[in-house]
Design an enzyme around this catalytic site. Structure first.
Site, PDB file in Angstrom:
ATOM      1  N   HIS A 158     -39.843  -2.821  24.941  1.00 36.19           N
ATOM      2  CA  HIS A 158     -40.581  -3.468  23.840  1.00 36.19           C
ATOM      3  C   HIS A 158     -39.837  -3.351  22.513  1.00 36.19           C
ATOM      4  CE1 HIS A 158     -44.105  -3.346  26.592  1.00 36.19           C
ATOM      5  NE2 HIS A 158     -43.603  -2.164  26.919  1.00 36.19           N
ATOM      6  N   SER A 279     -19.405 -14.352   4.259  1.00 42.85           N
ATOM      7  CA  SER A 279     -20.306 -15.335   3.673  1.00 42.85           C
ATOM      8  C   SER A 279     -19.593 -15.988   2.499  1.00 42.85           C
ATOM      9  CB  SER A 279     -21.571 -14.614   3.204  1.00 42.85           C
ATOM     10  OG  SER A 279     -22.162 -15.316   2.135  1.00 42.85           O
ATOM     11  N   LYS A 285     -21.014  -9.376   2.827  1.00 44.02           N
ATOM     12  CA  LYS A 285     -21.450  -9.645   4.198  1.00 44.02           C
ATOM     13  C   LYS A 285     -20.341  -9.761   5.222  1.00 44.02           C
ATOM     14  CE  LYS A 285     -25.046 -11.502   5.425  1.00 44.02           C
ATOM     15  NZ  LYS A 285     -25.933 -12.565   5.873  1.00 44.02           N
ATOM     16  N   GLU A 292     -23.738 -14.833  17.744  1.00 45.14           N
ATOM     17  CA  GLU A 292     -24.744 -15.823  17.323  1.00 45.14           C
ATOM     18  C   GLU A 292     -24.445 -17.183  17.947  1.00 45.14           C
ATOM     19  OE1 GLU A 292     -26.303 -15.190  12.976  1.00 45.14           O
ATOM     20  OE2 GLU A 292     -24.170 -14.772  13.017  1.00 45.14           O
TER      21      GLU A 292
END
Ligand code: ARG
Length: 462
Positions: A158, A279, A285, A292
């Site tokens: 979970h 970024s 970043k 992804e």
């Protein structure tokens, strides 16, 4: 369209240019050109072998086709939209090269059995390439696992911390998924590798062809037993797309974990510069673009599977032009799976590092050893359900006191239950918690070491 079509004199006028473009598949089925040539060469040999054409004619066709192949490879032959599809393109160029004998190539076959043959030859090659890539992927997983048997990582259910596990055990879970993917593709291959050549347009042919002869030349394991089925079956493509989708499911699951692990919230890994991107606006970043993209590309492969199923649903026998729609989805799925396997293999091999210090801390900062306290009592005669309830209370009071289980004094333990002794502390160290799960297939170090040996054995099967 200026030139007249390859089809019969029955047609008086040329196709409307927009309809010609709509109908044409050459922009994508050019991918099949070498398989088309190989299939046609086998067909030409068979025509000569069975005496349907002469040996000289057979040889002229074979060599002419080889010239088409060379011209294509050297970039001299680039068929345009007027060719309609790759089959017409090759036949037309062949006839330009060898003259009228080229017009004999299409004796005793149809584009329907031809395209089915090409697609299977293509997929057969691609399946073997993907299987090899799966092996490379599995090898990287085992390599890293072998170095991390004793590296502990929180295990989750979970997405809540559940019990710590060996990092090797975690990686070997993905190894086993890839193993099934590899086996599944072998199974799919057995149904891809059946020859429809000689099924003709739908009903077979009036010529005394030898279908087993072409099947042998093309290394097919068998021939389709029914011509209607042979020209219109795309089960093999559905099965492949299904296997491809499952590979993507597996890659996307690890991708998701890598994305989580790289986040500030987890900090289990650092992404190396070679496999991460920045970024354009936020200078701090470092983004996990590779996992992804893999996660994102999974959707398109599922889409192709769905499309293929819908294309086939309710399709009457035998060939229908709907079937031309099979190719782009197959090609795109093949390319996507290959690109994702390659990127993920590189990412794991050299694009990320596990943060061992952080992992070591992570497995000590929670109640993931609570089950082991219950097991401790159960091993000392307390019924498990009762032990479970006792430990539930312990966790509750510990949380209230701002303590972890390891911080409780022995007197506190013994107040909870007299069965607790000094060895409770050792029993709840993360290392012991992992080591103790020595059941077959569990995360205990002995099990994991054996699993690694088994994995190497699995990998040695070619
Ligand atoms: N380009 C066609 C396809 O991909 C080849 C077969 C055409 N057959 C036909 N009967 N029109 O399916």
């Amino acid at each position: 369209m200026t030139e007249k079509q390859t089809w019969s004199q029955r047609f008086e006028s040329a196709l409307h240019p927009a309809i010609a473009r709509f109908n044409a598949s050459i922009s994508f089925d050019i991918e099949l050109i070498e398989y088309d040539i190989t299939g046609s060469q086998a067909h030409a040999k068979m025509l000569a072998h069975t005496g349907i054409i002469s040996h000289e004619e057979g040889e002229a066709l074979f060599n002419g086709l080889e010239q088409v192949r060379q011209e294509y490879r050297q970039g001299q032959f680039q068929p345009g939209v007027d060719a309609e599809d790759v089959h017409f393109a090759v036949e037309k160029r062949l006839t330009e090269i060898v003259g009228d004998v080229g017009k004999k190539l299409h004796t005793a076959r149809s584009r329907n059995d031809q395209v089915g043959t090409d697609t299977r030859l293509y997929l057969r090659d691609q399946i073997q390439q993907i299987r090899q890539q799966l092996r490379d992927w599995q090898t990287v997983l085992v390599d890293i696992a072998e170095k991390n048997v004793e590296t502990l990582i929180p295990g989750y259910t979970h997405l809540q911390r559940a019990q710590p596990v060996s990092l090797a055990h975690h990686l070997l879970a993905y190894f086993q998924m890839a193993q099934r993917d590899w086996e599944r593709l072998e199974d799919v291959y057995s149904r891809v590798n059946i020859s429809p050549l000689g099924c003709g347009a739908l009903a077979g042919t009036t010529f005394p062809i030898d279908r087993h002869y072409t099947a042998n030349l093309l290394h097919f394991d068998n021939v389709y037993a029914n011509s209607l089925d042979g020209v219109s079956d795309r089960d093999f493509a559905i099965e492949f797309l299904c296997a491809a989708s499952i590979i993507m499911v597996h890659l996307s699951r690890l991708s998701e974990e890598i994305i989580l692990w790289a986040s500030e919230e987890f900090r289990f890994i650092t992404l190396k510069d070679s496999c991460a991107t920045g970024s354009s606006i936020m200078p701090q970043k470092k983004n996990p673009d590779v996992p992804e993209l893999v996660r994102g590309k999974t959707g398109r492969v599922f889409g192709h599977l769905q499309a293929m199923l819908v294309i086939m649903k309710g399709l009457p026998l035998a060939y229908n032009k709907d079937l031309q729609e099979d190719k782009e989805g197959i090609f795109d799925s093949v390319n996507t799976v290959k690109a994702c396997l390659e990127a993920m293999t590189i990412l794991l091999q050299e694009g990320l590092e596990f943060r061992h210090q952080r992992l070591a801390t992570a497995v000590t900062e929670d109640f993931a050893n609570a089950t082991d306290v219950a097991d401790y009592l159960a091993a000392r005669g307390v019924p498990f359900r009762e032990a479970y309830n006792i430990v539930g209370k312990v966790v509750k009071t510990s949380i209230a006191a701002g303590k972890l289980l390891k911080d409780l004094h022995l007197e506190e333990w013994q107040e909870i239950h007299p069965a607790f002794a000094a060895d409770i502390y050792e029993a709840i160290t993360p290392r012991q918690v992992v080591a103790a799960r020595n059941s077959y297939g569990g995360t205990g170090f002995l099990q994991v070491r054996q699993a690694l040996i088994n994995a190497r054995t699995q990998l040695s099967v070619k």
